[in-house]
Design a protein around this motif. Structure first.
Motif, mmCIF file in Angstrom:
data_model
loop_
_atom_site.group_PDB
_atom_site.id
_atom_site.type_symbol
_atom_site.label_atom_id
_atom_site.label_comp_id
_atom_site.label_asym_id
_atom_site.label_seq_id
_atom_site.Cartn_x
_atom_site.Cartn_y
_atom_site.Cartn_z
ATOM 1 N N LEU A 138 -2.410 -0.406 -3.012
ATOM 2 C CA LEU A 138 -1.125 -0.002 -3.577
ATOM 3 C C LEU A 138 -1.286 1.345 -4.261
ATOM 4 O O LEU A 138 -2.122 1.502 -5.161
ATOM 5 C CB LEU A 138 -0.622 -1.052 -4.575
ATOM 6 C CG LEU A 138 0.765 -0.798 -5.180
ATOM 7 C CD1 LEU A 138 1.843 -0.934 -4.114
ATOM 8 C CD2 LEU A 138 1.033 -1.774 -6.331
ATOM 9 N N GLN A 165 5.710 4.725 2.640
ATOM 10 C CA GLN A 165 6.538 3.629 2.136
ATOM 11 C C GLN A 165 7.695 3.430 3.101
ATOM 12 O O GLN A 165 8.107 4.363 3.803
ATOM 13 C CB GLN A 165 7.062 3.910 0.720
ATOM 14 C CG GLN A 165 8.157 4.959 0.615
ATOM 15 C CD GLN A 165 8.631 5.183 -0.806
ATOM 16 O OE1 GLN A 165 8.091 6.009 -1.521
ATOM 17 N NE2 GLN A 165 9.658 4.442 -1.210
ATOM 18 N N GLN A 180 10.049 -0.532 -4.581
ATOM 19 C CA GLN A 180 9.491 -0.451 -3.228
ATOM 20 C C GLN A 180 8.055 0.047 -3.308
ATOM 21 O O GLN A 180 7.792 1.119 -3.861
ATOM 22 C CB GLN A 180 10.319 0.479 -2.342
ATOM 23 C CG GLN A 180 9.853 0.461 -0.888
ATOM 24 C CD GLN A 180 10.798 1.202 0.036
ATOM 25 O OE1 GLN A 180 11.351 2.231 -0.337
ATOM 26 N NE2 GLN A 180 10.979 0.677 1.238
ATOM 27 N N PRO A 181 7.106 -0.737 -2.748
ATOM 28 C CA PRO A 181 5.699 -0.336 -2.809
ATOM 29 C C PRO A 181 5.417 0.902 -1.969
ATOM 30 O O PRO A 181 6.055 1.147 -0.934
ATOM 31 C CB PRO A 181 4.955 -1.560 -2.246
ATOM 32 C CG PRO A 181 5.933 -2.691 -2.359
ATOM 33 C CD PRO A 181 7.281 -2.075 -2.177
ATOM 34 N N GLN A 182 4.445 1.681 -2.412
ATOM 35 C CA GLN A 182 3.894 2.810 -1.667
ATOM 36 C C GLN A 182 2.435 2.469 -1.366
ATOM 37 O O GLN A 182 1.682 2.099 -2.280
ATOM 38 C CB GLN A 182 3.995 4.102 -2.480
ATOM 39 C CG GLN A 182 5.426 4.492 -2.830
ATOM 40 C CD GLN A 182 5.503 5.627 -3.833
ATOM 41 O OE1 GLN A 182 4.591 5.803 -4.646
ATOM 42 N NE2 GLN A 182 6.583 6.389 -3.794
ATOM 43 N N LYS A 225 7.469 14.403 -0.938
ATOM 44 C CA LYS A 225 7.892 13.235 -0.157
ATOM 45 C C LYS A 225 8.610 13.716 1.096
ATOM 46 O O LYS A 225 9.656 14.376 1.016
ATOM 47 C CB LYS A 225 8.804 12.333 -0.992
ATOM 48 C CG LYS A 225 8.113 11.740 -2.219
ATOM 49 C CD LYS A 225 8.951 10.668 -2.867
ATOM 50 C CE LYS A 225 8.910 9.373 -2.064
ATOM 51 N NZ LYS A 225 9.596 8.271 -2.760
ATOM 52 N N VAL A 236 4.722 2.248 -7.101
ATOM 53 C CA VAL A 236 6.016 1.686 -6.717
ATOM 54 C C VAL A 236 7.108 2.668 -7.113
ATOM 55 O O VAL A 236 6.982 3.394 -8.116
ATOM 56 C CB VAL A 236 6.276 0.308 -7.373
ATOM 57 C CG1 VAL A 236 5.283 -0.740 -6.871
ATOM 58 C CG2 VAL A 236 6.248 0.410 -8.887
ATOM 59 N N GLU A 237 8.175 2.692 -6.319
ATOM 60 C CA GLU A 237 9.335 3.520 -6.643
ATOM 61 C C GLU A 237 10.460 2.625 -7.143
ATOM 62 O O GLU A 237 10.811 1.629 -6.491
ATOM 63 C CB GLU A 237 9.813 4.310 -5.429
ATOM 64 C CG GLU A 237 11.032 5.176 -5.738
ATOM 65 C CD GLU A 237 11.552 5.950 -4.529
ATOM 66 O OE1 GLU A 237 12.556 6.688 -4.679
ATOM 67 O OE2 GLU A 237 10.962 5.820 -3.439
ATOM 68 N N GLU A 292 8.305 8.705 3.538
ATOM 69 C CA GLU A 292 9.181 7.569 3.222
ATOM 70 C C GLU A 292 10.052 7.225 4.421
ATOM 71 O O GLU A 292 10.263 8.039 5.317
ATOM 72 C CB GLU A 292 10.054 7.882 2.004
ATOM 73 C CG GLU A 292 10.931 9.104 2.134
ATOM 74 C CD GLU A 292 11.744 9.380 0.868
ATOM 75 O OE1 GLU A 292 11.776 8.498 -0.013
ATOM 76 O OE2 GLU A 292 12.345 10.456 0.771
#
Length: 569
Positions: free
Chosen positions: A340, A542, A330-332, A486, A343-344, A522
């Motif tokens: 960008l 994200q 999943q992009p952040q 987060k 990514v997670e 998130e």
């Protein structure tokens, strides 16, 4: 002349073993007599550990209270000799009874007989006591004296046979002591053993009327109780709990005891010993999942859930070994620039028969089964491999974040594993971000904090996931070498409707910023949530509003659609 052999047990009580030429009625009346200084010839000889000759039973004070048992049989003289073992213990006595005193009493010939007989008796008794000890060790728990599992299963089977003939119901209870490890750790193993003996004594007292009980290894006990006509299992269990959970006064402290119980009923839940014990154990697992001091009754639904869990656990182990799990990413996104941020990596499981299994189902299962260590190492290797592949293809992905569990951080070898993984894929420490949860802050393992410090020293980024949902101390947060916070998705979900959620999200941003941390929100799913976060000053977000977790092959297309180029563009 008549002969008699009596046994002396560990409590100093007499028991008849052999007296073929004396009436059984006489020997039976000696059963349970305590040895002592005035306990007839045999009881006194055992107490003195030396021979005792009584030439006139009718008048000798040693026989007060016992003479009336032997005089009607026509005997007035008794010569008793203790049977001595090598260690000096007296396991029994050997006696000659005579009708009258005379030169033949204790004659040299009789002395030779006594010496030969006592030697033979000592040898036979030692062998018998050894056999009994071996049998007891084989079938009884050494600490509590209760039957062990082997003997217990036999006794339960016999109880079920009797219940079948009588048309009775039987309650099989699986009893587990709550917080026993805590008691052991805080008060010591001697106190823990004392507690187990006391629980065993209470259990033994409660099953005296027809039930059976035994101890399993650790702090677990099994009880089987036949129910009377019209007697309800609930009432029996409540009575048991009340008796077992009374406070214990140990030599070192007072302990408030709590027990969890699992219950299986014969014949409703099974007719065999193995089935009932297994289903009672399933019941206690269900009880303990709800908290201490609870009772769990077996049910068909519980059995079905257990079978499904076992099947899922086997499938998960196979998936980890055969590559059945995949990572989606999943992009952040940086709100200010639209670039960008990273990514997670998120684990996904698509089973060929069971279909798509959500992480909310298989991640807790991996925790319970001790598979999180293997899952974390797999995710770390796969994520680093994929990042290296993207970069080889010219895709600009700043870093990859990998979720690790507390068990991963307890492993002091984790920094070495991380370093070797990065090196094998040609990556730098700054290319990797490891996500940990607030629960690690409350963990008593010093190894976790030591591992975190070593990872930080290597240059690996550390992110505090789901911040704000746990009970961590801000002083811990200040000392931890993390680089990122987060904001949990639960706060983001309420941003549009709850002023409190907006206040908390702003406060968390302030905390992170003041500590020099990057703060990531998130779970952003709407444009309104994005705008609120952007207005508050959140740098990175994200969520589904930007992109769902996607297979690695889909990331280049998504980036192209967002205007994020490759290294060659």
């Amino acid at each position: 002349m008549r002969a008699s052999i009596l046994q002396v047990d560990e409590e100093g009580l007499l028991h008849p073993l052999a007296s073929l030429s004396l009436p059984f009625s006489y020997s039976a009346q000696l059963d349970g007599v305590q040895i002592g200084p005035r306990a007839g010839s045999c009881g006194t000889a055992a107490w003195r550990k030396s021979p005792v000759l009584t030439t006139d039973i009718a008048t000798d004070p040693l026989w007060d209270g016992f003479s009336q048992l032997i005089l009607p049989l026509g005997f007035n003289v008794c010569w008793s000799t203790p049977i001595l073992q090598k260690d000096g213990k007296v396991p029994g006595t050997f006696a000659f009874y005579y009708r009258e005193n005379g030169p033949f009493v204790a004659s040299s010939f009789h002395q030779q007989l006594v010496e030969a007989c006592t030697d033979l008796c000592a040898l036979a008794m030692e062998r018998e006591l050894a056999r009994q000890r071996i049998q007891r060790l084989a079938f009884h728990d050494a600490l509590t004296g209760l039957p062990n599992r082997s003997l217990l299963e036999t006794q339960v089977a016999q109880l079920l046979d009797a219940a079948r003939e009588n048309g009775q119901r039987v309650a099989v209870l699986y009893v587990d002591l709550d917080r026993f490890k805590h008691i052991n750790d805080s008060l010591g193993h001697a106190a823990g053993d004392e507690l187990l003996r006391e629980v065993a004594a209470r259990t033994r007292e409660l099953v005296r009327k027809g039930g059976v009980a035994g101890r399993l290894p650790g702090d677990e006990f099994i009880v089987a109780l036949p129910l009377g006509a019209g007697e309800e299992a609930n009432a029996v269990i409540e009575r048991w709990q009340a008796r077992l959970m009374r406070p214990l006064h140990l030599s070192s402290a007072r302990v408030d005891l709590s027990v969890s119980m699992g219950v299986a009923m014969y014949p409703e839940d099974g007719t065999s010993t193995a089935t009932l014990l297994h289903r009672a154990e399933m019941g206690v697992h269900q009880a303990k999942a709800g908290g201490p001091g609870r009772v769990g009754f077996f049910s068909v639904e519980l059995s079905r859930a257990a079978e499904e869990r076992m099947a899922l656990e086997r499938a998960l182990r196979a998936a980890l070994q055969a590559g059945g799990l995949r990572l989606h990413y999943q992009p952040q996104v940086e709100l200010g620039t639209g670039r960008l941020h990273g990514v997670e990596a998120l684990a996904r499981w698509e089973h060929p028969e069971l279909g798509s299994i959500p992480p909310s189902r298989f991640i807790p299962l991996a925790e319970e089964c001790g598979l999180m260590g293997a899952r974390g190492r797999w995710a770390l290797d796969q994520a680093c491999r994929q990042l290296a592949q993207w970069r080889h293809d010219g895709l600009v992905v700043p870093n990859v974040a990998v979720n690790l569990s507390a068990s991963n951080f307890h492993n002091l070898e984790l920094p070495t594993i991380v370093a070797q993984t990065l090196e094998s894929h040609g990556l730098q420490a700054s290319d990797l971000l490891l996500e940990l949860t607030e629960s690690i802050l409350l963990d008593s393992h010093g190894s976790a904090l030591q591992t975190i410090e070593r990872l930080h020293a290597q240059g690996v980024g550390l992110s505090m996931d789901d911040f704000g949902t746990g009970y961590s101390s801000l002083s811990y947060l200040r000392r931890l070498p993390i680089t990122e916070l987060k904001l949990d998705r639960s706060f983001v979900a309420d941003l549009e409707t709850e002023p409190t959620a907006r206040a908390l999200s702003a406060a968390i941003l302030g905390i992170g910023t003041s500590l020099g941390l990057t703060v990531v929100a998130e779970g952003v799913e709407t444009e309104a949530q994005k705008e609120i976060l952007q207005a508050q000053g959140y740098p990175v977000v994200q969520g589904y509003w930007f992109a769902r977790p996607m297979p690695p092959e889909d990331l280049p297309g998504w980036m192209a659609g967002q205007g994020m180029g490759t290294s060659g563009s």
